[in-house]
Design an enzyme around this catalytic site. Structure first.
Site, short mmCIF file in Angstrom:
data_model
loop_
_atom_site.label_atom_id
_atom_site.label_comp_id
_atom_site.label_asym_id
_atom_site.label_seq_id
_atom_site.Cartn_x
_atom_site.Cartn_y
_atom_site.Cartn_z
N HIS A 8 -37.59 -19.96 56.53
CA HIS A 8 -37.91 -18.72 55.82
C HIS A 8 -38.86 -17.82 56.60
O HIS A 8 -38.99 -16.63 56.30
CB HIS A 8 -38.48 -19.03 54.42
CG HIS A 8 -39.89 -19.54 54.40
ND1 HIS A 8 -40.19 -20.87 54.27
CD2 HIS A 8 -41.09 -18.90 54.48
CE1 HIS A 8 -41.51 -21.02 54.26
NE2 HIS A 8 -42.08 -19.84 54.39
N ASP A 66 -35.20 -25.92 55.38
CA ASP A 66 -36.20 -24.90 55.71
C ASP A 66 -36.84 -25.18 57.06
O ASP A 66 -38.05 -25.02 57.25
CB ASP A 66 -37.28 -24.82 54.62
CG ASP A 66 -38.10 -23.53 54.72
OD1 ASP A 66 -37.60 -22.55 55.30
OD2 ASP A 66 -39.25 -23.51 54.23
N SER A 109 -47.15 -21.21 56.53
CA SER A 109 -45.77 -21.70 56.59
C SER A 109 -45.34 -21.95 58.02
O SER A 109 -45.49 -21.09 58.89
CB SER A 109 -44.83 -20.68 55.94
OG SER A 109 -45.04 -20.60 54.56
N LEU A 159 -21.37 -37.40 49.32
CA LEU A 159 -20.78 -38.39 48.45
C LEU A 159 -19.73 -37.76 47.53
O LEU A 159 -18.70 -38.36 47.26
CB LEU A 159 -21.87 -39.08 47.62
CG LEU A 159 -21.48 -40.29 46.79
CD1 LEU A 159 -20.84 -41.39 47.66
CD2 LEU A 159 -22.70 -40.84 46.07
N GLY A 160 -20.02 -36.57 47.02
CA GLY A 160 -19.05 -35.87 46.18
C GLY A 160 -19.17 -36.17 44.71
O GLY A 160 -18.16 -36.39 44.03
N VAL A 161 -20.43 -36.20 44.20
CA VAL A 161 -20.65 -36.42 42.78
C VAL A 161 -21.63 -35.38 42.25
O VAL A 161 -22.47 -34.87 42.99
CB VAL A 161 -21.21 -37.84 42.49
CG1 VAL A 161 -20.19 -38.91 42.79
CG2 VAL A 161 -22.50 -38.08 43.25
N ILE A 179 -24.64 -35.30 39.58
CA ILE A 179 -25.47 -36.32 38.96
C ILE A 179 -26.48 -35.70 38.01
O ILE A 179 -26.75 -34.49 38.07
CB ILE A 179 -26.22 -37.17 40.01
CG1 ILE A 179 -27.05 -36.27 40.93
CG2 ILE A 179 -25.25 -38.02 40.81
CD1 ILE A 179 -27.91 -37.02 41.93
#
Length: 467
Positions: A110, A140, A213, A268-270, A272
């Site tokens: 950022h 970031d 930052s 993983l493709g879930v 949750i």
């Protein structure tokens, strides 16, 4: 006499105690002397497309706080050099630190986002233009490169070795004050933040403000253990909660940015959600823990491995999953194509699945309005209807019923609302209205059972309890 001696002794102890306490506190002076040269100030220039003329005096005030008179501001606006300069907006945005002798620098994404030019000011006052080698928004982290000789390089530590209560120190440029030093302790490790899925943050009470930052967080050995990234604030300034990206995570990202220009993560493709007390009871867990699988995405590694909606993921590659937010960083660290062991709770029994992790794709969330048609009410106080095909296709819901009306009852107490699509009840897939009503009739009283719904395209498990 004894009283006088006692008083003098007490006075001596009170005078000595600050010295004893001071002796127990760490001395940061040598650390700062050694590390400060490797910390840099970073500013950027961004082109501004506007027809408005401006001058450098628009934001300035006189010595007593008075605003510069309008006549002077108009005068400077008309000068050609200021009409040209207005198209660039220089900003001193943050900090960074040197990680290699050939000029690589770490900072925050950022800090350099949307920059047309990045300038790095070194400790010896040299100002150099930097190239952005790569920048990763999800963590970031950004990697810069400057061309210079005799660069001071910071030592890198291991954030995995950090302990809660350990002293840490930050060096940066808050509000443009170069090489400001602040210190504190580690408040927590592997802290999950909202909308920051892939970073297990280091939480500290080190005073961090805008401009810090991208700067380094040090341990007492003078090793960088994190990149100062965020603060929790209601005022815009420090309030006792600051967060740093672990250096282990940052260096993995930096190596990928240096090697290929982008970051590859495991997938993983879930979808949750958190397991609360009622859901834990309904799934047969002894306590609220794990990541509840609310949706298994099509053509995903999870679908291929046999993961199902309603499974509770309890550990991943031997790492316990206490909170649902623990899972994404664990998955993200696995290289695509590698195998992982996933321990789950299914139907009250614990079992292990082997999953071949995929590559995280770029996906956008989907939302849609719901069109419904009514049907009969049931003992939950719900009126449900068949799932329209258009919603089935749009939300990728294979089966279920849609809630048309919610009356007083268990459904209302569970938080169901009009438009929710009920896809699973008490561990069984909902196919038709008749089958759903039979499942409702079979529900036990006095015990929580899980219900899976899809709300505005997002899957969610809720705990349903019949009184």
């Amino acid at each position: 006499m004894k009283s006088i001696k006692f008083s003098l002794g007490l006075l001596f102890v009170l005078m000595l105690s600050p010295l004893v306490n001071a002796a127990n506190l760490p001395d940061f002076t040598r650390l700062v002397e050694r590390a400060s040269p490797g910390v840099v100030n970073i500013s950027t220039v961004q082109k501004v497309d506007t027809d408005e003329r401006s001058s450098p005096f628009d934001q300035f005030h006189g010595p007593n706080g008075e605003q510069i008179p309008e006549i002077f501001r108009h005068f400077f606006r008309e000068m050609p050099q200021f009409r040209e300069r207005r198209r660039e907006a220089p900003q001193s945005l943050g900090s960074g630190f040197i990680i290699s002798e050939d000029g690589y620098i770490l900072t925050n994404h950022h800090v350099v986002k949307d920059a047309d030019q990045v300038m790095v000011r070194l400790n010896d006052r040299r100002e150099l233009e930097a190239d952005i080698i790569g920048s990763d928004e999800r963590t970031d982290v950004a990697l810069l490169k400057i061309e210079a000789d005799d660069l001071p390089v910071l030592d890198l530590g291991r954030s995995a070795d950090l302990k809660v209560g350990e002293w840490v120190l930050a060096i940066g440029s808050p509000f443009g004050f170069d090489h400001s030093v602040t210190a504190g302790i580690v408040s927590a490790t592997e802290r999950a933040l909202a909308n920051e899925t892939y970073v297990p943050f280091i939480q500290t009470d080190v005073a961090i403000n805008p401009g810090n930052s991208g700067g380094p967080l040090f341990n007492l050995d003078g090793e960088v253990v994190g990149i100062n990234s965020q603060i929790y604030t209601r005022s815009g300034g420090f309030m006792g909660l600051s967060f740093a990206i672990p250096i282990d995570v940052a260096m993995d990202v930096a190596e990928q940015l240096k090697g290929r220009g982008f970051v590859e993560r495991g997938w993983l493709g879930v979808v949750i959600q958190e397991v609360n007390r009622d859901l834990a009871e309904s799934f047969g867990l002894s306590k609220p823990a794990g990541a509840l699988v609310a949706k298994v995405l099509a053509d995903s590694p999870a679908r291929a491995s046999g993961l199902r909606e309603g499974d509770v993921i309890l550990s991943f590659n031997d790492h316990d999953v206490e909170l649902s937010s623990d899972l994404p960083p664990l998955v993200g660290r696995v290289k695509p194509g590698e195998s992982a062991e996933v321990d789950i709770m299914r139907d009250g029994r614990r079992q292990t699945l082997d999953v071949t992790i995929g590559r995280l794709p770029d996906e956008e969330a989907q939302e849609a309005d719901v069109q419904r048609q009514p049907a009969d009410s049931n003992r939950l106080g719900l009126t449900v209807a068949p799932l329209p095909q258009e919603l089935s296709d749009k939300w990728q819901v294979r089966s279920g019923v849609i809630v048309e009306q919610v009356r007083e009852g268990a459904g209302a107490r569970a938080g169901l609302v009009r438009g929710d699509v009920i896809t699973m009840l008490n561990g069984k897939q909902v196919e038709t209205i008749d089958q759903f009503n039979r499942l409702v009739d079979e529900l036990p009283e006095g015990r929580s059972v899980p219900m899976r719904i899809v709300r505005r395209g997002s899957p969610l498990f809720i705990a349903l309890k019949m009184k």
